[in-house]
Design an enzyme around this catalytic site. Structure first.
Site, short mmCIF file in Angstrom:
data_model
loop_
_atom_site.label_atom_id
_atom_site.label_comp_id
_atom_site.label_asym_id
_atom_site.label_seq_id
_atom_site.Cartn_x
_atom_site.Cartn_y
_atom_site.Cartn_z
CD GLU A 158 45.08 51.09 -115.92
OE1 GLU A 158 44.23 50.22 -115.64
OE2 GLU A 158 45.73 51.71 -115.05
CD GLU A 316 44.91 46.07 -115.98
OE1 GLU A 316 44.61 46.50 -114.85
OE2 GLU A 316 45.90 46.48 -116.61
#
Length: 690
Positions: A158, A316
C-alpha cells in the site's frame, strides 16, 4: 475466439485463496506455526502473502541477515501444497536504519522531520533508503526467486504518502525543469503566477505546498501531486528492478488501496498483475444502504480490472471486521460469501484476507482475521472462510476469463485532484466520487458491464462513454472525444466539465471548453446550491428518449445555451425555470448528451441509462428487470458465459431469467426460470455464449 488470460501462476492455475501471514510474530510459539498449516488446508487456502513488514526480522542489524525462519516457512508451504506471494519489506524500515540514517525519515508539509515509527514513513528520494531497499530485496530474490513455493513478488505494501525534505524539493525542481523544458516563463504562465505576484524568478524559489507557505497556486498543487505520484511509482520501479533479474518469469504486483496521492493507472503500467485491497463497511454505512456500498465497491473492482483489461487480484479484504473504521460491525450472515464472490464476478482471480491470524499486540490486534485469538477453527468466521474456499476450488474454469464491457466511465486522477482543489461553486462539497457513483450505480443496477478508463485510453472499443464532472481536460483529449462521437460513439458529460486544461488554467472562449462543439452547448454560469435548496429537472414531452417525469435536483445547476443541441429536459424553478437541463447533440454519426444539474433520484439515472444504452445497442448481462439492489455480472472465455447474480438489497428477491438456458455453476443442474435469492444471497450460473 478465446477470451481467457493465463492464470497468475502455472504452479497453481486455480482461484487463489489466502491471507497476509506474519509468522515472524509467532517465532516464540512453534506450536502456533504448526497449527497454522493444518488450518490453512482446512480453510481451503492455497496461498499466503509473507514478508510484509518483516525487515527487522530479516536484517536485525545492518548487514546481518537471518533468513532461517523464512526458509522454514516456505519449505513447510512447499511440503503442504501452499504457495506464497513473497513481499519486499520496504513498507516499514528497522529502527537501526532510522537511527543511523535519519535522512530516510520523511519530512511533513510543515517541514518537520518525523521520528521513527509507523509505516511508509520514509523518503522515496533518499539514496540511502533506495540503496538499503535494493540490498534486502536482492538478498531475498537471490535466495527465494526460484523457490517452489513462491509464485510472485508482492512489492512493498500500500504505497502512499509524501515527503517534503530537501532531497525531494530538489527532485521536484528538476522534475519541473524537464516538464517545462527549462523555462521559468512557461512555468509561470502555466501556473498563472502573476496572480498575487507569485511569479518565480529562479528555480530555487519553488517549494512544495505548505500550510505555512504556498497553497493557493493551483498549478503548483497539481504538479506537486503529479510529482509525488511519479516519485512513488519510480520507487516501486526501483524495487522491481532489484528483484526481476533473479527470475524474470516471476510476476510482480503491489497492492493498491485507493490512496488519493497515487495515479494508480500509471502505477499499473509497471506491474504484471494489478491487485488491490477492498474494505467496504458492510452493514454500517451512515445511510444503511448496502446496495449503494456494493455499487461503490463494484466500481472500484472495475477500475482496477480496467487498468490492464484482464483479471486482477483481490489482495486484501476482511473476513469479519476492521479495527479502523468508525464502527467495527460484524459482517452479517451470507455477506462474506457474497462480497468475496462479488470480486470474482468483476474479474478477480483471488480472494485474500488481512489477516490470517490476529496479532497478539499493537494496533491491529483487534483487526479481523481468519483465526481469532481463540486459535481454532470452530468459529463463524473460519467456517465462512472455509465455505468460500470450497466454492473457489470449484471455479477453476472461470480463472483467466474476461469481463467485456461496451460502456466506459472516464476517471482521471489529475481531474480528481483538480476538482477537489478548485475554489468556488460549492466549497461545502463538489462530491466528485459520489457523482461518478451516481452514474455507475444506474448501470450496475441494470447489470450493464462498465470499464473505468482514462481520457487517454482507447475510446473506440466502447459504444457509450460517460464523463461525470470532467473538469480538467486537455484540448487534445477534447478532440479525441469529438472524433469518437463523430465516428458513431455515444457520449454523456455533466455539469462542471471542460473547465480547465492540463495545468489547471481555465479554458478561454466559454465552457465546456474543448467539449463545446461535441455537446452543442455553451455554459454561461454555474450555481452552487445550499443543502436546503431544491430545483428540478422536468423532461420534455415527446423527447427522443421517450422519457417522462419531474425529478428533484440539488447542489449544482449549470445555466446553458443551446448551440445545436436540443433540450430533452428543463429546470423546474428559480429564475432559470424552463431553461435546458438535459440536452442531446447529434454530431457526425454519433450523439452527445449533457446533464446540467445533479439529480437526486436513482430512478432518474436508471431510466436515463436504460434508454441511452438501448438506443446505443448495449447488451445487459441478463435481459431481465432486476430488483433495486440486485445486479448481474458476466465473465466469459468466449465459449461459455459465467453469470453472478448478487442480492445486496437487504430483502429476499426474485429474479426472472431471460430463457437462455442456464445451469448452476457449482452443481451443473438446470436452473428454473425464476431465481429465489435470500438476503445477501447470490446465484452463479453458466450459459453458452452467443
Amino acid at each position: 475466439m478465446s477470451l481467457k488470460s493465463p492464470a497468475f501462476s502455472s504452479k497453481v492455475p486455480v482461484m487463489l485463496h489466502g491471507a497476509d501471514y506474519n509468522p515472524e510474530q509467532w517465532l516464540r510459539y512453534p506450536e502456533v506455526l504448526r497449527e497454522d498449516i493444518r488450518l490453512m488446508k482446512l480453510a481451503g487456502c492455497n496461498v499466503m502473502s509473507v514478508g510484509i513488514f518483516s525487515w527487522v526480522s530479516l536484517e536485525p542489524e545492518e548487514g546481518v541477515f537471518t533468513f532461517e525462519w523464512l526458509d522454514n516457512v516456505l519449505n513447510s508451504f512447499a511440503e503442504n501444497g501452499i504457495y506464497a506471494f513473497l513481499a519486499t519489506p520496504s513498507g516499514a524500515r528497522p529502527a537501526w536504519m532510522s537511527e543511523k540514517y535519519p535522512e530516510v525519515l520523511r519530512v511533513e508539509r510543515n517541514r518537520v522531520r518525523n521520528l521513527h515509527g509507523f509505516r511508509h514513513n520514509h523518503c522515496y528520494t533518499s539514496p540511502v533508503y533506495r540503496e538499503k531497499t535494493a540490498l534486502i530485496n536482492a538478498k531475498l530474490a537471490e535466495r527465494y526467486a526460484n523457490h517452489p513455493a513462491v509464485i510472485g513478488w508482492h512489492i512493498s505494501n500500500e504505497f502512499g504518502g509524501e515527503c517534503h525534505c530537501d532531497l525531494c524539493q530538489n527532485a521536484f525542481r528538476e522534475w519541473l525543469k524537464v516538464k517545462y523544458k527549462g523555462s521559468l516563463d512557461e512555468l509561470n504562465h502555466a501556473w498563472w503566477a502573476t496572480f498575487w505576484s507569485h511569479t518565480y524568478t529562479s528555480w530555487e524559489q519553488i517549494d512544495s505546498p505548505a500550510p505555512h507557505g504556498e497553497t493557493q497556486v493551483h498549478g503548483l498543487n497539481l504538479d506537486w501531486r503529479r510529482f509525488v505520484s511519479e516519485r512513488t511509482i519510480d520507487f516501486c520501479r526501483h524495487e522491481i528492478v532489484s528483484v526481476r533479474d533473479y527470475n524474470p518469469d516471476l510476476p510482480v504486483t503491489t497492492n493498491m488501496h485507493m490512496i488519493d496521492g497515487i495515479d494508480y493507472r500509471e502505477l499499473a503500467k509497471i506491474l504484471d498483475v494489478v491487485s488491490w485491497d477492498a474494505y467496504p463497511d458492510w452493514g454500517y454505512t451512515e445511510d444503511g444502504d448496502d446496495a449503494r456500498l456494493a455499487a461503490w465497491t463494484a466500481m472500484h473492482h472495475d477500475l482496477f480490472r480496467s487498468f490492464k483489461h484482464k483479471p486482477f487480484l483481490l489482495m486484501e479484504s476482511t473476513p469479519s471486521l476492521t479495527n479502523w473504521q468508525s464502527v467495527s460491525k460484524l459482517k452479517r450472515p451470507g455477506m462474506h460469501k457474497l462480497s468475496s464472490l462479488q470480486a470474482i464476478a468483476h474479474g478477480s482471480d483471488s480472494v485474500q484476507y488481512f489477516q490470517w491470524r490476529k496479532s497478539r499486540g499493537s494496533s491491529e490486534k483487534f483487526h479481523g482475521a481468519v483465526l481469532d485469538h481463540s486459535g481454532h477453527g470452530e468459529t463463524r468466521v473460519f467456517k465462512d472462510v472455509a465455505e468460500v474456499g470450497r466454492i473457489l476450488a470449484g471455479l477453476t474454469e472461470v480463472v483467466g476469463t474476461s469481463t467485456p464491457a461496451e460502456t466506459a466511465i472516464l476517471y482521471d486522477w489529475d481531474n480528481r485532484w483538480a476538482v477537489k482543489d478548485a475554489q468556488g461553486i460549492r466549497n461545502s462539497g463538489l462530491k466528485y466520487e459520489e457523482t461518478v457513483l451516481q452514474h455507475y450505480r444506474a448501470l450496475w443496477e441494470q447489470g450493464i458491464a462498465v470499464d473505468m478508463i482514462g481520457s487517454g485510453d482507447d475510446l473506440s472499443r466502447y459504444k457509450l462513454v460517460i464523463a461525470p464532472m470532467l473538469y480538467l481536460i486537455s484540448e487534445e483529449n477534447g478532440q479525441r472525444i469529438e472524433q469518437y462521437v463523430e465516428q458513431g460513439g455515444t457520449f454523456l458529460a455533466t455539469y462542471w466539465s471542460g473547465v480547465v486544461g492540463e495545468t489547471d488554467l481555465c479554458h478561454l472562449g466559454g465552457f465546456p471548453g474543448p467539449l463545446r462543439k461535441t455537446l452543442g452547448i455553451w455554459a454561461e454560469e454555474t450555481e452552487g446550491l445550499h443543502s436546503r435548496d431544491l430545483n428540478g429537472l422536468v423532461l420534455e414531452s415527446g423527447n427522443v428518449l421517450n422519457l417522462s417525469g419531474d425529478y428533484d435536483a440539488h447542489e449544482i445547476a449549470e445555466l446553458i445555451h443551446l448551440e445545436g443541441a436540443e433540450a430533452l429536459g428543463h429546470y423546474r424553478s428559480d429564475f432559470y425555470a424552463g431553461r435546458p437541463a438535459l440536452t442531446l447533440n447529434k454530431l457526425g454519426a454519433g450523439e452527445a448528451y449533457h446533464l446540467a444539474t445533479r439529480v437526486k433520484d436513482l430512478a432518474f439515472y436508471v431510466e436515463l441509462y436504460a434508454a441511452i444504452t438501448s438506443k446505443a445497442g448495449i447488451t445487459r448481462t441478463l435481459e431481465s428487470n432486476l430488483p433495486v439492489g440486485v445486479t448481474a455480472q458476466l465473465r466469459t472465455d468466449g465459449e461459455h458465459e459465467y453469470i453472478f447474480v448478487q442480492n445486496f438489497s437487504g430483502d429476499v428477491q426474485t429474479v426472472k431469467l431471460d430463457g437462455r438456458g442456464y445451469t448452476d455453476l457449482e452443481s451443473g443442474a438446470e436452473v428454473p426460470a425464476e431465481l429465489e435469492l435470500p438476503v445477501n444471497g447470490l446465484a452463479m450460473l453458466k450459459r453458452k455464449a452467443k
